[in-house]
Design an enzyme around this catalytic site. Sequence first.
Site, PDB file in Angstrom:
ATOM      1  N   HIS A 177       0.808  -1.223   0.000  1.00 13.35           N
ATOM      2  CA  HIS A 177       0.000   0.000   0.000  1.00 13.35           C
ATOM      3  C   HIS A 177       0.832   1.258   0.000  1.00 13.35           C
ATOM      4  CE1 HIS A 177      -3.807  -2.126   1.097  1.00 13.35           C
ATOM      5  NE2 HIS A 177      -2.935  -3.003   1.560  1.00 13.35           N
ATOM      6  N   LYS A 205      -8.756  13.149   6.351  1.00 12.76           N
ATOM      7  CA  LYS A 205      -7.900  11.963   6.197  1.00 12.76           C
ATOM      8  C   LYS A 205      -6.824  12.049   7.257  1.00 12.76           C
ATOM      9  CE  LYS A 205      -7.235  13.514   1.829  1.00 12.76           C
ATOM     10  NZ  LYS A 205      -7.444  12.550   0.773  1.00 12.76           N
ATOM     11  N   ARG A 206      -6.013  10.993   7.415  1.00 13.25           N
ATOM     12  CA  ARG A 206      -4.910  11.083   8.368  1.00 13.25           C
ATOM     13  C   ARG A 206      -4.040  12.298   8.038  1.00 13.25           C
ATOM     14  NH1 ARG A 206      -4.146   6.913  12.400  1.00 13.25           N
ATOM     15  NH2 ARG A 206      -2.111   7.828  12.718  1.00 13.25           N
ATOM     16  N   LYS A 239       0.269  14.430   2.393  1.00 10.04           N
ATOM     17  CA  LYS A 239      -1.130  14.679   2.035  1.00 10.04           C
ATOM     18  C   LYS A 239      -1.420  16.183   1.975  1.00 10.04           C
ATOM     19  CE  LYS A 239      -2.875  10.330   4.071  1.00 10.04           C
ATOM     20  NZ  LYS A 239      -3.491   9.542   2.983  1.00 10.04           N
ATOM     21  N   LYS A 267     -15.383   8.011  -2.205  1.00  8.42           N
ATOM     22  CA  LYS A 267     -16.558   8.160  -1.345  1.00  8.42           C
ATOM     23  C   LYS A 267     -17.237   9.506  -1.609  1.00  8.42           C
ATOM     24  CE  LYS A 267     -13.926   5.399   1.872  1.00  8.42           C
ATOM     25  NZ  LYS A 267     -12.981   5.414   2.992  1.00  8.42           N
ATOM     26  N   THR A 269      -8.675   6.506  -1.236  1.00  4.39           N
ATOM     27  CA  THR A 269     -10.017   5.951  -1.405  1.00  4.39           C
ATOM     28  C   THR A 269     -11.085   6.960  -0.998  1.00  4.39           C
ATOM     29  OG1 THR A 269      -9.664   4.960   0.762  1.00  4.39           O
ATOM     30  CG2 THR A 269      -9.484   3.497  -1.133  1.00  4.39           C
TER      31      THR A 269
HETATM   32  C1  GPK Z   1      -0.803   2.905   3.160  1.00  5.18           C
HETATM   33  F1  GPK Z   1       1.327   2.114   3.718  1.00  5.18           F
HETATM   34  C2  GPK Z   1       0.113   2.476   4.085  1.00  5.18           C
HETATM   35  C3  GPK Z   1      -0.252   2.438   5.459  1.00  5.18           C
HETATM   36  O1  GPK Z   1       0.543   2.069   6.324  1.00  5.18           O
HETATM   37  N1  GPK Z   1      -1.513   2.820   5.792  1.00  5.18           N
HETATM   38  C4  GPK Z   1      -2.416   3.242   4.872  1.00  5.18           C
HETATM   39  O2  GPK Z   1      -3.543   3.586   5.231  1.00  5.18           O
HETATM   40  C5  GPK Z   1      -3.062   3.682   2.537  1.00  5.18           C
HETATM   41  N2  GPK Z   1      -2.055   3.269   3.544  1.00  5.18           N
HETATM   42  C6  GPK Z   1      -2.507   4.507   1.397  1.00  5.18           C
HETATM   43  O3  GPK Z   1      -1.865   5.653   1.903  1.00  5.18           O
HETATM   44  C7  GPK Z   1      -3.634   4.918   0.471  1.00  5.18           C
HETATM   45  O4  GPK Z   1      -3.126   5.614  -0.640  1.00  5.18           O
HETATM   46  C8  GPK Z   1      -4.413   3.689   0.004  1.00  5.18           C
HETATM   47  O5  GPK Z   1      -5.560   4.071  -0.681  1.00  5.18           O
HETATM   48  C9  GPK Z   1      -4.812   2.842   1.202  1.00  5.18           C
HETATM   49  O6  GPK Z   1      -3.697   2.522   2.026  1.00  5.18           O
HETATM   50  C10 GPK Z   1      -5.452   1.546   0.802  1.00  5.18           C
HETATM   51  O7  GPK Z   1      -4.674   0.886  -0.142  1.00  5.18           O
END
Ligand code: GPK
Length: 742
Positions: free
Chosen positions: A373, A565-566, A571, A680, A676
């Site tokens: 991810h 978002k976080r 970001k 939404k 994601t």
């Molecule tokens: C990716 F590597 C990581 C992590 O540790 N936590 C996390 O939430 C997210 N992510 C990505 O940052 C997003 O771009 C992505 O959509 C999401 O994972 C799901 O794949």
Amino acid sequence: RGGETRVGVERMFGLMDRFLKSDPSSLQKDILDHVEYTVARSRFSFDDFEAYQALAHSVRDRLIERWHDTQLHFKKKDPKRIYFLSMEFLMGRSLSNSAINLGIRDQYADALKELGFEFEVLAEQEGDAALGNGGLARLSACQMDSLATMDYPAWGYGLRYQYGLFRQVILDGYQHEQPDYWLNFGNPWEIERVHVTYPVKFYGTVEDENFNGGKRKVWLPGETVEAVAYDNPIPGHGTRNTITLRLWAAKPSDQIDMESYNTGDYINAVVNRQRAETISSVLYPDDRSYQGKELRLKQQYFFVSASLQDIIRRFKDSHSNFDDFPEKVALQLNDTHPSFAIAEVMRVLVDEEHLDWNRAWDIVCKIFSFTTHTVLPEGLEKVPVDLLESLLPRHLQIIYDINFDYIEELKKRIGLDYDRLSRMSIVEDGAIKSIRMANLAIVCSHTVNGVSRVHSELLKTRVFKDFYELWPHKFDYKTNGVTQRRWIVVSNPSLSALISKWLGTEAWIRDVDLLAGLQEQAANADLHEEWRMVRKVNKMRLAEYIEAMSGVKVSVSAMFDVQIKRIHEYKRQLLNVLGIIHRYDCIKNMEKSDRTKVVPRVCIIGGKAAPGYEIARKIIKLCNAVAEKINNDPDVGDLLKLVFIPDYNVSVAELVIPGADLSQHISTAGHEASGTGSMKFLMNGCLLLATEDGSTVEIMEEIGKDNMFLFGAKMHEVPALREKGPTLKVPLQFARVVRYVM
Ligand code: GPK
């Protein structure tokens, strides 16, 4: 079976009404029975929370019926099963989602009305299940919903943390963390399986033992902890398929630790055993920063070991050897967090099932696939060898052996290119010798999945370039998605009704592509008007929430501009805040007559910062400091407001997204693996302000550039810009604030 038992079974069937009924009076009776017998309150005196508990148990009963049938069905059919291993699941609330997927939400609402309750009000009583951090964890939750709906024989496996993601409280503009003891008031959505338990072992030594004229390795563990299963039934929509999310909790083992007893210190022995429970006690609140903590490793191995014992037990129920294992078992690794599963399967097959190494390896190479991810190489997990050696000595040996064979093979393929060999090695030499979990996962998986097309390209050309050149066939991607059931039907019921009305069907709730049918009505003024009304009502609901949470009154005729978002530097919430400062400055310097041209705007920002992430914490403080200044300037009034929504979570997202006019997805290009949130907002009819990053690129192709606001540097332009350094000028009056806060 003997005659007596058969009579017993007949008697049981005779007593059983095959399925629970869902007409209003049956539902009412069920709810009241649960008030009396489950919640233990008088059916004439109970409050909203108790009504919620009773309602939840009534829904749960119906879930359990389908869930049992599903298990029975798959047990009989013995299909290949998908096992989704993930450290994190962000499920949020379950009541509405379950009732809707079971197809009985409206029946419940009617039944409750006659009892003097409102379904939505009771639904608000439920707390969030926040067993995860951000996008990765919510993706797991959406995936479970889709797997159930699409009739897959799937299982999710994870950890039942006692403390979920911390609650964020804002004091004087700063983030403070409070523990989320979410199980305080019970959790009707889980079923404790006291008989589904497995011992999980740690520490100890590895010895050589004589075996069949040769030697073999035997692990003599030093600590045993019991894993207890908690099952969370996940219902599909428009199907009876109800799959299982099985979460493990740690309990002290029944096995007597002789050493402690020998000391005669009974009390200390008991207290020490109790410490076992800490393994599943708390979720690590860091989004992609790995600290090499022993507890974290213990969590990873704990859930992997319990899950594999469970999976192998299920397989062995109907198979006498491992020949068919790859035809019956698919293990999906959600990021590298569960990748000890690879070494664990090798260990079980070789040490416990006595398969020879090559046969076990052959099986391992067929069953694992790996989703990554992240884009940043520094986001990749590394486990210090020292730690692993003490915690899981046998696994370390197995990883070394895998690496040895693999490097030998590699030398034959690429020659003695030592730089490349050392980059590709599973073991990293250096000041702190460590295991590269991503390399382990890639070497042993048949497929490596990215989460968007761009992400997959980055994996192939940068992050895992060496591996792609060796095994191009392994690399694939599945662009992330979100479930419309949670993000339209549950969170925006009026929009859901509108869509069904204009499409003339509810089929889109199972098949999202059918939403494209709305295009035929794109120019229909009545549809526009109805849609606007829906948005307006959602904005009113959101405005009320904002006022309750932050005391700021906002105008619903203003544009709601949202970034939730976080909090992460990449970001770029900071860029958003600087933009807001600029906007404020422009308004202040404008001729009064020009101000009528300004579109009034409410900027909404929300998100949590990892507790140890200083810059992210300061961005939150900055946001609150700027909000304080702007919101208290009567001269600007409704032209501009800034609100920081505290404690952003799944339920808050369900409230905010349907009320947003514009949403921001402005990561520096090349940094967001997918994203994601944008999906939404999009499915709720919200406009996107976005950089060309992650899944945005595909969204752009799908909806057309003209239907979104794109801005910012493209991926290939970023390196040069970085080189050049900052060029941004902050207005003087804010420079001090920014400097002070940052
Ligand atoms: C990716 F590597 C990581 C992590 O540790 N936590 C996390 O939430 C997210 N992510 C990505 O940052 C997003 O771009 C992505 O959509 C999401 O994972 C799901 O794949």
